[in-house]
Design a protein around this motif. Sequence first.
Motif: not given
Length: 261
Positions: A137-143, A154-161
């Motif tokens: 499951k793709i849970v996040a996509e960031q530029p 990735v800091e932001t992604i790991l906090q949210a997911h």
Amino acid sequence: GDWSSDVCSSDLITVVDGKSDAATQVSAVENFIAQKVDAIIIAPVDAKALEPEIKMAHDAKIPVINPCQLINGVDANINLNDVQYGQMGGEIAGQWIKDHLNGKAEVAILGFPQMQALIDRANGLKKGISSLAPNAKIVAEQPANTPETGMKAVETILQAHPNVKVIACTNDAGALGALQAVKAANKDSSDFCIVGLDATDQALAEIRKNGIYRGTVDIDPLGAGKLTIETCVKVIRGGAIKDMVKMQMKKVTIKNIKDYK
């Protein structure tokens, strides 16, 4: 100029840094036309912005050779299929999910929506992952396309997911930033997977460590540069080449890292 049998001599090549700026590239091409060069090689920041300059070059009987993103009207395009390029990286990640995460994982994608080529690569990453791990499951996509932006994303992604185990990236630069963020968060477990594209020296060094940087895709930039010059000489001598001249692509993982010094 006087072109040798295979490539041109280095003193006949003028190089201008486009500085990731379309206006700079437009100005450079206009200057080359004024200088009456034998041929122009250009990898565009903005392909559309350069179309009028291609016509100006042709009016001056100067062929244009175009590595990377296609500019309409050029005499030759040296390129790769960006969807396929991304798909090869996605397959590395998908195989990891299949082999080490029971086919299920939360996945983050680092892309760069400002460029169509990198949008295509991101779509290829997703395609490659789903082909081997359809339950991922793709849970996040960031530029992110630099180590700095990759780390922040990735800091932001790991906090949210916090359960993300796989990060697939459209280049190695962003992936190297992702690596630092994962390590800083103490999430670099033996089942974590980061995949990039480009086979940069730093990425190859990380793969060699057999850590969480699991793979990249090599397009042999030195070979691609040689192919571009060889294609340029062919166009000067024989005219336009209709079909895309293909760059080579190869997956790089711990299995074949020994092939890279």
